[in-house]
Scaffold this active site. Structure first.
Site, PDB file in Angstrom:
ATOM      1  CD  GLU A 106      -9.106  -2.246   4.783  1.00 59.64           C
ATOM      2  OE1 GLU A 106      -9.397  -1.364   3.982  1.00 59.64           O
ATOM      3  OE2 GLU A 106      -8.722  -2.002   5.942  1.00 59.64           O
ATOM      4  N   GLY A 131     -10.566   6.646   9.362  1.00 56.55           N
ATOM      5  CA  GLY A 131     -11.564   6.922   8.325  1.00 56.55           C
ATOM      6  C   GLY A 131     -12.770   6.057   8.655  1.00 56.55           C
ATOM      7  CB  ILE A 161     -13.617   3.108  16.386  1.00 55.87           C
ATOM      8  CG1 ILE A 161     -12.533   4.195  16.391  1.00 55.87           C
ATOM      9  CG2 ILE A 161     -14.743   3.454  17.347  1.00 55.87           C
ATOM     10  CD1 ILE A 161     -12.998   5.547  15.869  1.00 55.87           C
ATOM     11  N   GLY A 162     -14.574   0.239  15.637  1.00 60.72           N
ATOM     12  CA  GLY A 162     -15.661  -0.741  15.578  1.00 60.72           C
ATOM     13  C   GLY A 162     -15.287  -2.082  16.192  1.00 60.72           C
ATOM     14  NE  ARG A 178      -6.306   1.191   0.567  1.00 59.85           N
ATOM     15  CZ  ARG A 178      -6.304   2.356   1.166  1.00 59.85           C
ATOM     16  NH1 ARG A 178      -5.167   2.896   1.566  1.00 59.85           N
ATOM     17  NH2 ARG A 178      -7.415   2.994   1.389  1.00 59.85           N
ATOM     18  CG  HIS A 197     -13.344   2.334   4.306  1.00 64.18           C
ATOM     19  ND1 HIS A 197     -14.078   3.237   5.035  1.00 64.18           N
ATOM     20  CD2 HIS A 197     -12.052   2.599   4.574  1.00 64.18           C
ATOM     21  CE1 HIS A 197     -13.252   4.035   5.713  1.00 64.18           C
ATOM     22  NE2 HIS A 197     -12.015   3.655   5.440  1.00 64.18           N
ATOM     23  NE  ARG A 251     -10.575  11.761   5.114  1.00 64.62           N
ATOM     24  CZ  ARG A 251     -10.346  10.454   5.045  1.00 64.62           C
ATOM     25  NH1 ARG A 251     -11.250   9.591   5.438  1.00 64.62           N
ATOM     26  NH2 ARG A 251      -9.212  10.014   4.556  1.00 64.62           N
ATOM     27  CG  ASN A 261     -10.088  -2.697  19.185  1.00 61.14           C
ATOM     28  OD1 ASN A 261      -9.910  -3.854  19.547  1.00 61.14           O
ATOM     29  ND2 ASN A 261      -9.505  -2.189  18.113  1.00 61.14           N
ATOM     30  CG  ASN A 298      -1.820   1.182   1.292  1.00 57.04           C
ATOM     31  OD1 ASN A 298      -1.802   2.043   0.412  1.00 57.04           O
ATOM     32  ND2 ASN A 298      -2.622   1.245   2.340  1.00 57.04           N
ATOM     33  N   GLY A 348     -12.879   3.409  11.657  1.00 58.73           N
ATOM     34  CA  GLY A 348     -11.455   3.555  11.976  1.00 58.73           C
ATOM     35  C   GLY A 348     -11.168   5.039  12.014  1.00 58.73           C
ATOM     36  CG  HIS A 380     -14.181   0.559   7.849  1.00 62.84           C
ATOM     37  ND1 HIS A 380     -13.373  -0.482   7.412  1.00 62.84           N
ATOM     38  CD2 HIS A 380     -13.334   1.552   8.197  1.00 62.84           C
ATOM     39  CE1 HIS A 380     -12.104  -0.120   7.501  1.00 62.84           C
ATOM     40  NE2 HIS A 380     -12.056   1.113   7.967  1.00 62.84           N
TER      41      HIS A 380
HETATM   42  P1  AMP Z   1      -7.931   2.249  12.129  1.00 62.94           P
HETATM   43  O1  AMP Z   1      -7.955   3.442  11.206  1.00 62.94           O
HETATM   44  O2  AMP Z   1      -8.853   1.161  11.693  1.00 62.94           O
HETATM   45  O3  AMP Z   1      -6.545   1.768  12.443  1.00 62.94           O
HETATM   46  O4  AMP Z   1      -8.531   2.772  13.534  1.00 62.94           O
HETATM   47  C1  AMP Z   1      -7.923   3.793  14.269  1.00 62.94           C
HETATM   48  C2  AMP Z   1      -8.869   4.222  15.370  1.00 62.94           C
HETATM   49  O5  AMP Z   1      -9.174   3.085  16.199  1.00 62.94           O
HETATM   50  C3  AMP Z   1      -8.342   5.300  16.303  1.00 62.94           C
HETATM   51  O6  AMP Z   1      -9.338   6.295  16.487  1.00 62.94           O
HETATM   52  C4  AMP Z   1      -8.141   4.565  17.618  1.00 62.94           C
HETATM   53  O7  AMP Z   1      -8.379   5.402  18.705  1.00 62.94           O
HETATM   54  C5  AMP Z   1      -9.218   3.513  17.547  1.00 62.94           C
HETATM   55  N1  AMP Z   1      -8.975   2.420  18.484  1.00 62.94           N
HETATM   56  C6  AMP Z   1      -8.012   1.493  18.462  1.00 62.94           C
HETATM   57  N2  AMP Z   1      -8.093   0.715  19.586  1.00 62.94           N
HETATM   58  C7  AMP Z   1      -9.132   1.179  20.320  1.00 62.94           C
HETATM   59  C8  AMP Z   1      -9.720   0.862  21.574  1.00 62.94           C
HETATM   60  N3  AMP Z   1      -9.252  -0.143  22.305  1.00 62.94           N
HETATM   61  N4  AMP Z   1     -10.773   1.580  22.005  1.00 62.94           N
HETATM   62  C9  AMP Z   1     -11.237   2.595  21.277  1.00 62.94           C
HETATM   63  N5  AMP Z   1     -10.738   2.956  20.093  1.00 62.94           N
HETATM   64  C10 AMP Z   1      -9.700   2.281  19.618  1.00 62.94           C
END
Ligand code: AMP
Length: 396
Positions: free
Chosen positions: A382, A210, A329-330, A89, A178, A239, A332, A10, A208, A206
């Site tokens: 992914e 993003g 986020i989703g 990617r 995504h 964003r 965790n 990527n 994250g 999704h």
């Molecule tokens: P990603 O772009 O999929 O890597 O997700 C990044 C986001 O996931 C960030 O906002 C992190 O704060 C969130 N994240 C990762 N671990 C946790 C957690 N244990 N609890 C809440 N948010 C998390």
């Protein structure tokens, strides 16, 4: 492991992520990141067998130097001869690419031609792809597009309520992103509910840095919240998501430059802008728990907007087998999922608190109470999709 590895790349404008995926077991044997390209501190770091290592890049073309370092690394580790293909990617495939394709000069040119739609991403992908083609001249290489999964959306979902001329002249429409993530988690969800993917429907969320929501009917994307660019839809880490376009004109009239406005909306908004603290969801929740007003509003806004999208996508489906939460986020954040389900209570969603607490850190699971509508957590992968798609074309 012999002859089962696919290298997934990527390539960004100043970084290059890579992973060596074992396509038999689905795990990353090696993963790493080249970063700070163009700067004196440019480097490549990687993880192999649980051990982390780093290598400083010398001055020069850092994309090429990083890929050359990956070649040397897989040679040193005795893995090079087991690599059967390289999968890249690519963020934007426009309307041209509806599925994974084998890379050749004409495909590279087409991806470059789409740079108008993804000026930050596509040129950087092409630089990485050219470096990889030079470094692995005997391997077949493939491009897997973030937009491809959404090319099944009907016109009523992808068309903007603007003059047709803007679509015809400039390709202005909803593309969605995504795609590999929504594709992967919907297939895993179908297995979880024990239905064929062609006969199941999901709303994939999704979340994250993003974030996007996708309505998936019979395995196909029928609507998604990101739009012409990834700026549309949900509130994200930095964003703004959906916003009245007149605000842009208003700020321009107030003397803001175009760059300042778009920097604000892309990099200073979302969780960061509203909380006034951080774009990291963990930081927002921690501050909220300590009574921080901005963080509390950011949390409320984020969860309300996700629920509003999920609610509106009920319209795109005839039935719903489940809501899927995925990405950082989703996968965790128990409080975020809990609040979103609470916001969806009119549809009958009831959180199973113990199950919601258990489905974290890579654990999948159903997080709603028995005999209530289903919501589940499924970790996305992914890189696995990119590796599998590349392998499928290689063997086609
Ligand atoms: P990603 O772009 O999929 O890597 O997700 C990044 C986001 O996931 C960030 O906002 C992190 O704060 C969130 N994240 C990762 N671990 C946790 C957690 N244990 N609890 C809440 N948010 C998390």
């Amino acid at each position: 492991m012999s002859n089962s590895l696919v290298l997934v790349i990527n390539s960004g404008s100043s970084s290059l992520k890579f992973a060596l995926i074992d396509t038999v077991v689905g795990d990353a044997v090696l993963s790493g990141l080249g970063e700070c390209f163009g700067l004196p501190e440019a480097n490549v770091s990687w993880k192999y067998n649980g051990e982390k290592s780093e290598y400083a890049l010398s001055e020069g073309n850092h994309h090429q130097l990083a890929v050359d370092r990956i070649v040397a690394l897989v040679e040193e580790l005795g893995l090079k001869d087991d690599i059967i293909a390289v999968g890249h990617r690519v963020v934007h495939g426009g309307e041209k690419f509806t599925s994974t394709v084998k890379l050749d000069e004409s495909v590279l040119e087409e991806i470059e031609n789409l740079s108008d739609l993804a000026p930050l991403h596509n040129p950087a992908h092409v630089i990485g792809m050219r470096a990889s083609m030079a470094a692995f001249p005997t391997l077949s290489q493939y491009a897997v597009f973030d937009t491809a999964f959404h090319q099944t959306m009907p016109a009523k979902a992808y068309t903007g309520a603007i003059s047709r001329k803007l679509y015809e002249d400039y390709g202005i429409r909803r593309y969605g992103f995504h795609g590999t993530s929504h594709y992967f988690v919907s297939r895993e969800a179908a297995k979880m509910v024990n239905k064929p993917i062609e006969e199941s429907s999901f709303i994939s969320v999704h979340l994250g840095n993003g974030a996007s929501v996708c309505a998936i009917k019979n395995g196909m994307s029928v609507d998604t919240s990101m739009g012409f660019t990834p700026l549309a839809g949900l509130m994200m880490g930095t964003r703004c998501g959906d916003l009245d376009p007149s605000i842009i004109e208003f700020l321009l009239k107030k003397g803001w430059t175009q760059e300042e406005v778009f920097d604000e909306l892309n990099k200073k908004s979302g969780l960061l802008g509203v909380s006034g603290l951080t774009s990291d969801c963990r930081g927002v929740i921690e501050a909220m728990e300590n009574g921080h007003e901005g963080a509390t509003l950011a949390f409320e806004l984020f969860c309300y907007r996700v629920a509003k999208y999920v609610g509106s996508y009920m319209v795109a489906l005839d039935e719903l087998d489940g809501i899927i939460f995925t990405a950082g986020i989703g996968e965790n954040s128990q409080p975020i999922r809990s609040k979103i389900l609470e916001n969806l209570k009119i549809f009958g969603y009831r959180e199973d608190e113990a199950a919601n607490a258990a489905a974290r850190f890579g654990n999948k699971g159903i997080i709603t109470q028995p005999n209530t509508p289903l919501a589940m957590v499924i970790p996305t992968n992914e890189e696995w999709v990119i590796a599998k798609e590349s392998m499928a074309l290689l063997h086609a």
